[in-house]
Design an enzyme around this catalytic site. Structure first.
Site, mmCIF file in Angstrom:
data_model
loop_
_atom_site.group_PDB
_atom_site.id
_atom_site.type_symbol
_atom_site.label_atom_id
_atom_site.label_comp_id
_atom_site.label_asym_id
_atom_site.label_seq_id
_atom_site.Cartn_x
_atom_site.Cartn_y
_atom_site.Cartn_z
ATOM 1 C CD GLU A 77 7.872 -0.007 11.379
ATOM 2 O OE1 GLU A 77 6.879 0.500 10.835
ATOM 3 O OE2 GLU A 77 8.636 -0.779 10.790
ATOM 4 C CD GLU A 110 4.173 -1.059 13.189
ATOM 5 O OE1 GLU A 110 2.943 -0.916 13.293
ATOM 6 O OE2 GLU A 110 4.983 -0.499 13.935
ATOM 7 C CB CYS A 165 -2.197 -0.063 8.629
ATOM 8 S SG CYS A 165 -1.152 1.362 8.836
ATOM 9 C CG ASN A 196 -0.408 -0.077 2.494
ATOM 10 O OD1 ASN A 196 0.608 -0.729 2.697
ATOM 11 N ND2 ASN A 196 -1.007 0.608 3.452
HETATM 12 P P1 NAD Z 1 0.651 -9.380 3.179
HETATM 13 O O1 NAD Z 1 0.746 -9.915 4.562
HETATM 14 O O2 NAD Z 1 -0.075 -10.182 2.179
HETATM 15 O O3 NAD Z 1 2.116 -9.149 2.583
HETATM 16 C C1 NAD Z 1 3.045 -8.277 3.187
HETATM 17 C C2 NAD Z 1 4.437 -8.718 2.817
HETATM 18 O O4 NAD Z 1 4.691 -9.957 3.459
HETATM 19 C C3 NAD Z 1 4.635 -8.980 1.320
HETATM 20 O O5 NAD Z 1 5.935 -8.556 0.946
HETATM 21 C C4 NAD Z 1 4.510 -10.483 1.225
HETATM 22 O O6 NAD Z 1 5.180 -11.029 0.118
HETATM 23 C C5 NAD Z 1 5.179 -10.902 2.527
HETATM 24 N N1 NAD Z 1 4.789 -12.224 3.008
HETATM 25 C C6 NAD Z 1 3.586 -12.814 2.967
HETATM 26 N N2 NAD Z 1 3.655 -14.064 3.500
HETATM 27 C C7 NAD Z 1 4.941 -14.239 3.909
HETATM 28 C C8 NAD Z 1 5.644 -15.315 4.535
HETATM 29 N N3 NAD Z 1 5.053 -16.474 4.833
HETATM 30 N N4 NAD Z 1 6.946 -15.140 4.811
HETATM 31 C C9 NAD Z 1 7.586 -13.988 4.521
HETATM 32 N N5 NAD Z 1 6.976 -12.953 3.903
HETATM 33 C C10 NAD Z 1 5.657 -13.065 3.610
HETATM 34 O O7 NAD Z 1 0.055 -7.912 3.305
HETATM 35 P P2 NAD Z 1 -0.358 -6.922 2.101
HETATM 36 O O8 NAD Z 1 -1.640 -7.425 1.527
HETATM 37 O O9 NAD Z 1 0.820 -6.687 1.218
HETATM 38 O O10 NAD Z 1 -0.595 -5.551 2.879
HETATM 39 C C11 NAD Z 1 -1.817 -5.182 3.433
HETATM 40 C C12 NAD Z 1 -1.808 -5.410 4.928
HETATM 41 O O11 NAD Z 1 -0.742 -4.675 5.519
HETATM 42 C C13 NAD Z 1 -3.067 -4.932 5.608
HETATM 43 O O12 NAD Z 1 -3.491 -5.883 6.550
HETATM 44 C C14 NAD Z 1 -2.633 -3.667 6.309
HETATM 45 O O13 NAD Z 1 -3.396 -3.313 7.424
HETATM 46 C C15 NAD Z 1 -1.215 -3.993 6.673
HETATM 47 N N6 NAD Z 1 -0.448 -2.774 6.902
HETATM 48 C C16 NAD Z 1 -0.083 -2.456 8.187
HETATM 49 C C17 NAD Z 1 0.605 -1.259 8.453
HETATM 50 C C18 NAD Z 1 1.020 -0.897 9.849
HETATM 51 O O14 NAD Z 1 1.858 -0.008 10.018
HETATM 52 N N7 NAD Z 1 0.484 -1.524 10.889
HETATM 53 C C19 NAD Z 1 0.924 -0.412 7.392
HETATM 54 C C20 NAD Z 1 0.538 -0.764 6.103
HETATM 55 C C21 NAD Z 1 -0.147 -1.958 5.869
#
Ligand code: NAD
Length: 486
Positions: free
Chosen positions: A459, A249, A283, A151
């Site tokens: 963070e 996060e 998020c 995002n």
């Molecule tokens: P996602 O969990 O699908 O993927 C995030 C990252 O993790 C990607 O690079 C993905 O390839 C990697 N990943 C996934 N499975 C993995 C594994 N088994 N091992 C290692 N890496 C792995 O999330 P997304 O769809 O890319 O992002 C959206 C999510 O992120 C939403 O839930 C959102 O709330 C969250 N988010 C949180 C914050 C925060 O600061 N708390 C900020 C932005 C987004």
């Protein structure tokens, strides 16, 4: 079509392996390919980063030297951030006005942590043992794996990379397979800014393939992850097997609590920006509107009046107000959640699947549900899209109970002109960040992170660099050691 290749050892690698297409969400057309790295690529990148940590140009730098490198990167970003804008929009479809807003300030995160590096110093320790002193030396971990979502890839990366490098670690970044281009363009700028080989590496590919291999690698010393709760759980499990500390996060289902004594104009803007900026793909999206019953009709009619005419369009056009969702699987997920909410009996006051009919690309417009009960999926689960659900309360206690009725605890908004009441409610909310008459700001001075299922660790804020440092206690004796067996 351009192929984006991994960045390791200070250069872009030749790539003959498999690739993943990157699709422009505004058109549904493939626009580039990214390398599908695997466990062998992970091994090579981690070994390179480990080498750079232990020897070579990066290892030779003092904290002051690292700060100079971060400042040099900040200089390049300040001058050339525009180069990063289009690749990110082609990948995740974010509106150009929002991307420009983020990127024009990208340099400031690196400057901030350059200054933090310059403040690093050993910490003297109190000890009561005669004839010895002990001092805490702040040591980097070694290789840090930084995993980012689609995002806001570069802003979220800055919150990890800048403190990790300032602390003296080397970093292997794994951006989302849905949005890797801007991170690779960023690596190019870092290289041009004079970053030594191995300090920053970028591997692309799927999380369950290269991501997991990075987390499980025996030379990985620390993991920092931003993404979904499901991804976070997998990463935390793998890191735990590897005995590696992790910062998570994760997602949110953030409440916006609006009291009848609020300034209505301010609250309307706050609620709208909370949920409809970035099309809800943030998020901290304020996705649960908890409004005092006496002003519900007035507030909802103001929100509908403002949300209904928002103009969907090309994310590269500055006049666009609603950009597409970032990718097709996500469009399917958000659409299914909207349909489920209707089946569950929630009343759809504004249906964003209807307002965008006829548009090519992954569009969903602002969507508002009323008559939402607390057992519905739309109340409980993160949509990560432009979907606001509404519940009402009569008393302050009821508002707090509704706001805390979530497995998540990332952010919350309170809208009231009664400062004592707002402070009381802020105190009672289970949330890593609470905004009062304000929403969604982020600053290096203030930590961000979640309570409950929204993750752990923080963070930013004054301790951000400490998350990437471990303490080595060094004891020095100044009197003779007595014979232990007189
Ligand atoms: P996602 O969990 O699908 O993927 C995030 C990252 O993790 C990607 O690079 C993905 O390839 C990697 N990943 C996934 N499975 C993995 C594994 N088994 N091992 C290692 N890496 C792995 O999330 P997304 O769809 O890319 O992002 C959206 C999510 O992120 C939403 O839930 C959102 O709330 C969250 N988010 C949180 C914050 C925060 O600061 N708390 C900020 C932005 C987004």
């Amino acid at each position: 079509m351009r192929t984006y290749t991994p960045f390791v050892s200070g250069e872009f690698q030749q790539w003959t392996g498999e690739t993943i297409p990157s699709v422009n969400p505004a058109t549904g057309q493939e626009w580039s390919l990214i390398a599908r790295c695997n466990a062998a690529d992970a091994d090579a990148a981690i070994r390179d980063a480990d080498r750079a940590f232990r020897q070579g140009q990066w290892a030779a730098l003092s904290a002051e030297g690292r700060a100079d490198k971060l400042d040099a990167l900040a200089d390049v970003l300040e001058e050339r951030w525009e180069e990063l804008v289009e690749p990110e929009i082609m990948d995740n479809g974010k509106r150009i006005t929002e991307v420009r807003g983020q990127f024009s300030g990208l340099h400031s995160w690196y400057r901030h942590f350059a200054a933090e590096a310059r403040k690093l110093a050993p910490v003297s320790q109190n000890n009561s043992i005669p004839g010895v002193t002990s001092v805490g030396h702040l040591m980097p971990y070694g290789v840090v794996v930084a995993i980012t979502p689609w995002n806001s890839p570069l802003m979220i990366l800055a919150w990890k990379l800048a403190p990790a490098l300032a602390a003296g670690n080397t970093v292997v970044v794994k951006p989302s397979e849905m949005a890797s281009a801007s991170t690779l363009e960023f690596a190019r700028l870092a290289h041009e800014a004079g970053f030594p080989p191995g300090a920053l590496n970028v591997l692309t590919g799927f999380g369950h393939e290269v991501g997991e291999a990075l987390v499980r690698h025996p030379l990985t010393r620390k993991v920092t992850f931003t993404g979904s709760d499901m991804g976070g759980r997998k990463v935390a499990n793998a890191a735990s097997d590897n005995v590696v500390p992790t910062t998570l996060e994760l997602g949110g289902k953030s409440p916006q609590v609006v009291f009848d004594d609020c300034d209505l104009d301010v609250s309307v803007n706050g609620v709208l920006s909370g949920i409809f900026l970035s099309n809800g793909q943030t998020c901290v999206a304020g996705s649960r509107l908890i409004v005092q019953a006496s002003i519900k009709d007035k507030l909802i009619s103001r929100l509908l009046e403002r949300a209904r005419p928002l103009k969907p369009g090309d994310p590269l056009d500055p006049s666009t107000q609603i950009a597409p969702l970032a990718n097709e699987p996500h469009l399917r997920k958000v659409t299914a959640m909207i349909e489920q909410a209707k089946l569950d009996g929630a009343r759809c006051l504004l249906d964003g699947t209807e307002t965008v009919k006829g548009l090519t690309g992954y569009y969903i417009g602002p969507t508002i549900f009323d008559q939402v009960s607390q057992d519905m999926e739309i109340w409980r689960e993160e949509v990560f899209g432009p979907v606001l659900c509404v519940a009402t309360f009569e008393s302050e206690d009821e508002a707090i109970a509704l706001a805390n009725d979530s497995d998540y605890g990332l952010a919350a908004g309170i809208w009231s002109t009664d400062t004592a009441k707002a402070a009381r409610v802020a105190d009672a909310l289970c949330s890593g960040t609470v905004y009062i008459n304000h929403y969604r700001s982020v600053d290096p001075g203030s930590p961000i992170g979640g309570f409950k299922q929204s993750g752990y660790g923080r963070e930013l804020g004054p301790d951000a660099i400490s998350d990437f440092l471990q303490v080595k206690s060094v004891w020095t004796g100044s009197s003779p050691v007595p014979d232990p067996f007189p």
